[in-house]
Design a protein around this motif. Structure first.
Motif, PDB file in Angstrom:
ATOM      1  N   GLY A  74     -13.594  17.447 -77.565  1.00  0.00           N
ATOM      2  CA  GLY A  74     -14.475  16.495 -78.601  1.00  0.00           C
ATOM      3  C   GLY A  74     -14.806  17.186 -79.992  1.00  0.00           C
ATOM      4  N   ALA A  75     -13.953  18.052 -80.475  1.00  0.00           N
ATOM      5  CA  ALA A  75     -13.974  18.850 -81.749  1.00  0.00           C
ATOM      6  C   ALA A  75     -14.929  19.983 -81.441  1.00  0.00           C
ATOM      7  N   ALA A  98     -18.044  13.347 -85.803  1.00  0.00           N
ATOM      8  CA  ALA A  98     -18.504  13.849 -84.540  1.00  0.00           C
ATOM      9  C   ALA A  98     -19.167  15.085 -84.015  1.00  0.00           C
ATOM     10  N   HIS A  99     -19.304  15.719 -85.193  1.00  0.00           N
ATOM     11  CA  HIS A  99     -20.221  17.091 -85.024  1.00  0.00           C
ATOM     12  C   HIS A  99     -21.878  16.582 -85.159  1.00  0.00           C
ATOM     13  N   ALA A 100     -21.853  15.312 -85.660  1.00  0.00           N
ATOM     14  CA  ALA A 100     -23.181  14.930 -85.714  1.00  0.00           C
ATOM     15  C   ALA A 100     -23.587  14.175 -84.622  1.00  0.00           C
ATOM     16  N   THR A 114     -26.622  22.137 -86.842  1.00  0.00           N
ATOM     17  CA  THR A 114     -27.753  22.619 -87.875  1.00  0.00           C
ATOM     18  C   THR A 114     -28.375  24.050 -88.084  1.00  0.00           C
ATOM     19  N   LYS A 115     -27.990  25.079 -87.076  1.00  0.00           N
ATOM     20  CA  LYS A 115     -28.409  26.269 -87.167  1.00  0.00           C
ATOM     21  C   LYS A 115     -27.561  27.147 -87.328  1.00  0.00           C
ATOM     22  N   VAL A 310     -27.386  13.609 -87.804  1.00  0.00           N
ATOM     23  CA  VAL A 310     -27.671  14.196 -86.436  1.00  0.00           C
ATOM     24  C   VAL A 310     -28.831  13.232 -85.932  1.00  0.00           C
ATOM     25  N   ASP A 311     -29.884  12.795 -86.865  1.00  0.00           N
ATOM     26  CA  ASP A 311     -31.041  12.042 -86.396  1.00  0.00           C
ATOM     27  C   ASP A 311     -30.388  10.766 -85.808  1.00  0.00           C
TER      28      ASP A 311
END
Length: 325
Positions: A74-75, A98-100, A114-115, A310-311
């Motif tokens: 999934g990447a 996809a990363h979000a 995010t970190k 992301v949210d």
């Protein structure tokens, strides 16, 4: 000579050198090839974007920018590799929607989007398009919602895979429209579109790159695009928001991330060079041909955008119940 002035002079020179170091580092970057990790196979939309950007950065910065395809999970495989790499600006990843989505979708991830990354800039944004078979008795979003409400769970929509933007964009649509549709996941867009064209699936939210050739050939019917504004690639197709579901927006995007801890001077240099790339008329035309708009923003603005994505998708994933172990 008295030693104190000499020592003061030495300290002053040392301070000046230290203060100038970050500037020199940024101006000397890059002095060797830079790796652009694409967490998808060659030939897809993200790979195409990465290769256009890599070519232009190479021309502008005088060092090779090498695309390294690392697909899988999934990447996540490519993203994790970059998150764990040396934060010096020489290993970067091309991120996508996809990363979000993945932080909410996967029960366990070995990195934090995010970190563990320093955002550089967004690269592109583009809508999905709602397509149906020409035989489906709807011609716009209002009619699609009315049909879905008339037979709850009776309409089925195809996607390119569980948890992909082609899945969750439809879930967001269903939640906002107050309808229930059955999800049929496929292994990629091509087999999903084949079944939509054949009438085995009723509709699909798909990328413009893969679906619009079939629309132009008369094999699919386009109802609406999912962006807030109409796409320059298909200005005659209305948005979902303007044609029956106000407030709806779901975009597919690409962006560039460096590992967390990359010197801000290097991140800012990359961002400034990307601004030139994304303002280049040739680049903009090439992206529009793929259904994307070239989209630059500052590292801080991209960080805010990433957190908002992301949210947003966290809520959609929770509503849909989608999960990958």
């Amino acid at each position: 000579m008295h030693p104190i002035p000499s020592r003061r002079r030495w300290i002053g020179l040392a301070c000046a050198a230290l203060c100038a170091a970050p500037l020199a580092w940024a101006s000397g970057y890059p002095d060797k090839p830079v790796k652009l990790v694409v967490p998808y196979p060659p030939g897809g939309p993200t790979d195409i974007v990465a290769r256009v950007v890599a070519q232009k950065l190479q021309e502008q910065m005088g060092q090779p920018f090498v695309v390294d395809n690392r697909p899988g999970a999934g990447a996540n495989i490519g993203a994790e590799a970059v998150a764990r790499s040396t934060p010096d600006g020489y290993t970067l990843v091309v991120a996508t929607t996809a990363h979000a989505i993945n932080p909410s979708l996967f029960a366990r991830l070995n990195y934090s989007i995010t970190k563990d990354f320093a955002p550089v800039s967004q690269l592109t944004s583009g809508p999905l398009v709602i397509v149906t078979s020409p035989a489906t008795p709807v011609s716009n979003v209002k009619e699609l919602i009315a049909l879905a409400k008339s037979k709850p769970g009776g309409l089925n929509y195809a996607s390119s895979g569980n948890g992909q933007s082609t899945h969750l964009s439809a879930e967001l649509f269903s939640a906002m429209a107050g309808v229930k549709m059955a999800h049929v996941p496929y292994k990629g867009s091509a087999p999903a579109l084949t079944d939509v064209m054949g009438g085995q699936a009723d509709l699909m939210f798909d990328t413009m790159l893969s679906s619009m050739p079939h629309v132009k050939a008369g094999k699919l019917k386009a109802l609406a695009v999912t962006s807030g504004q109409r796409s320059p690639s298909a200005p005659d197709i209305p948005t979902v928001a303007e044609s029956g579901l106000p407030g709806y927006e779901a975009i597919a995007w690409n962006g560039l991330l460096a590992p967390a801890g990359t010197p801000p001077e290097v991140v800012n240099r990359l961002s400034a060079e990307l601004k030139k790339v994304l303002e280049n008329p040739e680049v903009r035309q090439r992206f529009e041909a793929q259904g994307f708009s070239a989209t630059w923003n500052t590292p801080a603005a991209y960080a805010s955008f990433l957190q908002a994505e992301v949210d947003k998708w966290d809520k959609v994933v929770k509503t849909s119940g989608a999960k990958i172990d």
